[in-house]
Design an enzyme around this catalytic site. Structure first.
Site, mmCIF file in Angstrom:
data_model
loop_
_atom_site.group_PDB
_atom_site.id
_atom_site.type_symbol
_atom_site.label_atom_id
_atom_site.label_comp_id
_atom_site.label_asym_id
_atom_site.label_seq_id
_atom_site.Cartn_x
_atom_site.Cartn_y
_atom_site.Cartn_z
ATOM 1 N N CYS B 228 1.011 -1.329 0.070
ATOM 2 C CA CYS B 228 0.117 -0.011 -0.166
ATOM 3 C C CYS B 228 0.919 1.138 -0.106
ATOM 4 O O CYS B 228 0.522 2.223 -0.503
ATOM 5 C CB CYS B 228 -0.883 -0.132 1.153
ATOM 6 S SG CYS B 228 -2.309 -1.277 1.100
ATOM 7 N N CYS B 397 15.101 9.104 -6.086
ATOM 8 C CA CYS B 397 13.692 8.563 -6.172
ATOM 9 C C CYS B 397 13.115 8.729 -4.953
ATOM 10 O O CYS B 397 13.558 9.621 -4.147
ATOM 11 C CB CYS B 397 13.704 7.110 -6.527
ATOM 12 S SG CYS B 397 14.344 5.964 -5.495
#
Ligand SMILES: [Zn+2]
Lengths: 114, 440
Positions: B228, B397
């Site tokens: 998630c 990132c």
């Protein structure tokens, strides 16, 4: 013209199986984010699930690097559930299942979040 | 008789009646568990509380309510699935509910984990849940286990329960829960979800139905597993699936499913583009299953001794594909960012992440897109016109994982030697250098 084509098809013993293929659980990412594909699979009789997997790999996965997301050791990768008309393909003969017009083949990733 | 007398007599009669009612109420309150001196198996308060569900014909009235009261249900995970499942089970009057979760409430949980709230950030999720559930229904005993479920503690906990809800989020715990449940002989209501989709099934039903290993004898490659926090999740989508788990659990407890009518299934919910719910017919128990088949090797002894190596079985992702000298700290990155040079700063997060927040003067090419360029400098220059083989590139990132993959691609496929990535990524930069940047 159409007659010619159909004669040609008959001569080559080729036929088309009209089926619907779905990629769910996020698998659509390797199919241009299209979840549902209506396919005409041309193949000599009979067209099996094994043939369909070849067809998907050859004609539908644009980037060859994505093949490993879908296939492993010649079959559907672990973690992907394969369904033939909403039934687990394990109950339908897996790779040997012979496709019929109107079949709906679904592939879905197993989800793990909670 | 005087008027005053009559008035007093009437008042006395009223008081006697009130007294009798109070005595009966007291007796029923002292008798919440329906012990022998009451004619009723539930307290009057419980009849009122559960009345609306008892009168639904499918439920089966008082008999089923008593089954719920006698039931002991274990919920593993008080997150996106556990949060909606728990209050419905508590409200329905399941007698004992155990909650296993060693995690604490984080702000990023609150959009979907509806038992917790902003005042509970940092609190154990199982305790936060217990607070709400105790208020919801004092007739239910809530037991908390603030531990991480593993092979050494699972049996001890599972053996006290009749049914388990798998509300966890990794393949590893899913295999463990299923294996232990099969060995203890209890069913698992198992669900999962990510993004806008969810799945739900019942495992080891009456020790006849398939288990998780029957469905998935081989775990998925770790690279294909999305969580998630990584893939995102829509609160009401996972919430619906958690709610469906409560329904399945109630059906299992009251005996709606029988060995005659139960057919293995997997339900699949999709929230987008149109909401759909489909039920797939699934395989039965597999005779070659290592846990529930004809010759099981995954038994209690093997699990408890630790000889079933779940970590090894499920594997883990190897992000560490860069050498230490190919990486820089967020502090070094800050110097590069401020320095008056022509370093190319490349953010490889997905574009929809980048849009939420990013540095100025950065280029955004998601790692997947970079990979699909197949090392073509021309394609790279379409995105970053000034990039050349001798450019200096710094890759960023979210957490410093994809940036390593991108660094490898740039060095090995695009043949740009001077590339480094930022350890810990954008989020570590926010934590250590500039907390004023939005973190999501
Ligand atoms: Zn099994």
């Amino acid at each position: 013209m159409n007659e010619l084509i159909s004669k040609d098809i008959k001569r080559n013993k080729t036929r088309m199986v009209k089926i619907k293929v779905e990629f769910l659980g996020g698998l659509d990412v390797i199919f241009n984010k299209e979840r549902v594909h209506n396919l005409n699979v041309p193949k000599e009789d009979p067209v099996t699930m094994a043939d369909l997997l070849d067809f998907i790999v050859e004609t539908m996965i644009a980037n060859k690097k994505d093949v490993e997301v879908f296939l492993e050791n010649g079959t559907v990768r672990p973690g992907i559930i394969t369904l033939i008309n909403d039934t687990d393909w394990e109950l339908e003969g897996e790779l040997e299942y012979v496709l019929e017009d109107g079949d709906i083949i679904s592939f879905t990733s197993t989800l793990h979040g909670g | 008789m005087s008027e005053v007398d009559a008035e007093m007599r009437a008042e006395l009669a009223a008081l006697k009646l009130e007294n009798a009612v109070l005595r009966k109420q007291l007796a029923s309150n002292n008798n919440k568990n329906g012990t022998s001196d009451s004619p009723h198996p539930l307290s009057l308060e419980e009849y009122r509380r559960y009345g609306r569900q008892m009168i639904v014909e499918d439920i089966g009235g008082l008999k089923s309510q008593l089954k719920l009261k006698a039931a002991k249900v274990l919920v593993i995970g008080a997150g996106g699935l556990g949060c909606p499942a728990l209050p419905y089970l508590t409200g329905a009057g399941v007698g004992t509910i155990g909650i296993v979760d060693n995690d604490v409430v984080d702000t990023s949980n609150l959009h979907r984990q509806v038992l917790h709230d902003s005042t509970k950030v940092g609190m154990l999720k199982c305790e936060s849940a217990k607070q709400v559930l105790n208020k919801l229904n004092p007739h239910v005993e809530i037991v908390t286990y603030p531990v991480r479920l593993d092979y050494s503690n699972a049996f001890e906990i599972f053996e006290k329960y009749d049914c388990v809800l798998d509300c966890t989020d990794t393949p590893l715990t899913r295999y463990l829960i299923s294996d232990v449940a099969v060995n203890v002989g209890i069913p698992v209501v198992s669900a999962s979800g990510v993004g806008t989709e969810g799945q739900l099934t019942i495992l080891n039903f009456q020790n006849e139905g398939p288990c998780y290993r029957c469905f998935f004898p081989t775990p998925p490659p770790p690279t294909s597993v999305s969580s998630c926090s990584e893939g995102g999740v829509i609160g009401p989508c996972i919430g619906l699936v958690g709610t469906m788990m409560a329904i399945e659990t109630i059906k299992v407890i009251i005996g709606s499913y029988t060995s005659e009518n139960f057919k293995p299934f997997l339900m699949m919910y999709s929230g987008f583009p149109q909401q759909t719910l489909r039920t797939f017919k699934m395989r039965g128990r597999q005779s070659k299953c290592l846990t529930c088949g004809d010759h099981p090797t995954i038994n209690k002894e093997a699990i408890q001794s630790g000889s079933i190596n779940y970590e090894l079985f499920c594997g883990s992702r190897n992000y560490n594909v860069c050498e230490p000298d190919e990486r820089m700290s967020v502090q070094d990155f800050e110097k590069h960012r401020e320095g008056p040079n022509d370093v190319i700063l490349l953010d490889v997060r997905p574009s929809h992440h980048y849009e939420i927040s990013h540095f100025a003067n950065t280029f955004n090419i998601p790692v997947k897109k970079l990979r699909n360029m197949d090392g073509s400098m021309a394609k790279l220059q379409d995105e970053i016109p000034r990039i050349k083989q001798d450019s200096e590139v710094v890759v960023l990132c979210r957490y410093g994982n994809d940036s390593q993959i991108a660094t490898r691609l740039l060095k090995d496929e695009f043949k740009i030697p001077n590339v480094r990535d930022v350890k810990g990524g954008f989020f570590k930069y926010i934590d250590e250098i500039d907390p004023s940047i939005p973190k999501y």
